[in-house]
Design a protein around this motif. Structure first.
Motif, mmCIF file in Angstrom:
data_model
loop_
_atom_site.group_PDB
_atom_site.id
_atom_site.type_symbol
_atom_site.label_atom_id
_atom_site.label_comp_id
_atom_site.label_asym_id
_atom_site.label_seq_id
_atom_site.Cartn_x
_atom_site.Cartn_y
_atom_site.Cartn_z
ATOM 1 N N UNK A 138 46.151 79.875 61.235
ATOM 2 C CA UNK A 138 45.494 81.139 61.600
ATOM 3 C C UNK A 138 44.469 80.881 62.697
ATOM 4 N N UNK A 139 43.684 79.824 62.548
ATOM 5 C CA UNK A 139 42.648 79.493 63.537
ATOM 6 C C UNK A 139 43.284 79.139 64.883
ATOM 7 N N UNK A 140 44.342 78.332 64.852
ATOM 8 C CA UNK A 140 45.013 77.931 66.100
ATOM 9 C C UNK A 140 45.609 79.139 66.802
ATOM 10 N N UNK A 141 46.287 80.000 66.057
ATOM 11 C CA UNK A 141 46.897 81.200 66.654
ATOM 12 C C UNK A 141 45.816 82.129 67.207
ATOM 13 N N UNK A 142 44.710 82.246 66.485
ATOM 14 C CA UNK A 142 43.605 83.078 66.952
ATOM 15 C C UNK A 142 43.090 82.578 68.297
ATOM 16 N N UNK A 143 42.851 81.281 68.408
ATOM 17 C CA UNK A 143 42.322 80.733 69.661
ATOM 18 C C UNK A 143 43.325 80.822 70.807
ATOM 19 N N UNK A 144 44.566 80.427 70.544
ATOM 20 C CA UNK A 144 45.550 80.347 71.624
ATOM 21 C C UNK A 144 46.096 81.702 72.055
ATOM 22 N N UNK A 145 46.376 82.576 71.095
ATOM 23 C CA UNK A 145 47.072 83.810 71.437
ATOM 24 C C UNK A 145 46.170 85.033 71.509
ATOM 25 N N UNK A 167 41.781 72.582 71.381
ATOM 26 C CA UNK A 167 41.601 71.265 70.761
ATOM 27 C C UNK A 167 40.128 70.874 70.760
ATOM 28 N N UNK A 168 39.444 71.132 71.864
ATOM 29 C CA UNK A 168 38.012 70.825 71.940
ATOM 30 C C UNK A 168 37.218 71.678 70.959
ATOM 31 N N UNK A 169 37.546 72.962 70.886
ATOM 32 C CA UNK A 169 36.845 73.874 69.977
ATOM 33 C C UNK A 169 37.028 73.453 68.519
ATOM 34 N N UNK A 170 38.206 72.976 68.183
ATOM 35 C CA UNK A 170 38.512 72.558 66.812
ATOM 36 C C UNK A 170 38.173 71.090 66.557
ATOM 37 N N UNK A 179 47.040 66.233 71.354
ATOM 38 C CA UNK A 179 48.373 66.021 70.781
ATOM 39 C C UNK A 179 48.504 66.606 69.382
ATOM 40 N N UNK A 180 47.464 66.453 68.590
ATOM 41 C CA UNK A 180 47.457 67.014 67.233
ATOM 42 C C UNK A 180 47.535 68.530 67.284
ATOM 43 N N UNK A 183 50.399 73.466 66.524
ATOM 44 C CA UNK A 183 50.779 74.750 67.086
ATOM 45 C C UNK A 183 52.292 74.959 66.965
ATOM 46 N N UNK A 184 53.055 73.934 67.321
ATOM 47 C CA UNK A 184 54.513 74.019 67.199
ATOM 48 C C UNK A 184 54.919 74.307 65.748
#
Length: 177
Positions: A132-139, A149-152, A157-158, A163-164
């Motif tokens: 949820x956090x990754x999708x929120x930031x990226x999309x 990646x920096x924010x998290x 690479x991780x 994300x994938x």
């Protein structure tokens, strides 16, 4: 007023052109900005800055490169993301009271409502919290993978791997191949 007429007036720096620009686009741009900063007062401030930037920098708009609306939405989104990333904004967010959280959640331009209108929000909420956090930031917030990646505080690479995996989980929930 037609968009071409507006652009001509702005080029001439006609004072009324700013009012026309505001009337035609402020509501849409506010929605874009508020979806990122999630604070009405901050969004209004950013909107004013964006409107002045558009009015003062029209000469950098190239008709052959894309639509005017796309150009101004990108300016608004970039300004909102810049505000969201600023130290002052982050510090201000740390001091939010619970009343502010309620107003954010109930805001009339809440991105959650927009995504829920197309049925995506319910599926995203079923994902793991890290997804949820990754999708929120990226999309939703428009971060690049490096910025997310920096924010998290995780390696790039991780983030890419997560994300994938998150997108695949979302596809599975949506039954999309």
């Amino acid at each position: 007023m037609h968009q071409d007429q507006l652009l001509e007036l702005i080029e001439k720096k006609d004072e009324k052109s700013f009012d026309y620009l505001y009337d035609m686009y402020a509501q849409s741009l506010f929605g874009v900005i508020h979806a990122v900063v999630k604070n009405k007062a901050q969004a209004e401030d950013v909107l004013q800055e964006v409107m002045v930037k558009i009015w003062e920098n029209l000469d950098s708009y190239k008709k052959d490169k894309g639509r005017f609306y796309t150009w101004i939405v990108n300016i608004a989104r970039n300004a909102a993301v810049d505000k969201y990333r600023s130290k002052a904004y982050k510090k201000q967010r740390q001091n939010l009271s619970t009343d502010n959280f309620v107003s954010i959640l109930e805001g009339s331009y809440n991105l959650g409502r927009l995504t829920n209108a197309i049925g995506i929000e319910a599926f995203v909420k079923k994902l793991k919290p890290k997804c949820i956090k990754i999708i929120d930031l990226l999309f939703y917030k428009g971060f690049t993978q490096k910025e997310a990646a920096e924010d998290l505080s995780i390696p790039l690479g991780t983030l890419k791997t997560r994300n994938r995996a998150c997108i695949n989980d979302l596809r599975t929930l949506l039954n999309v191949k």
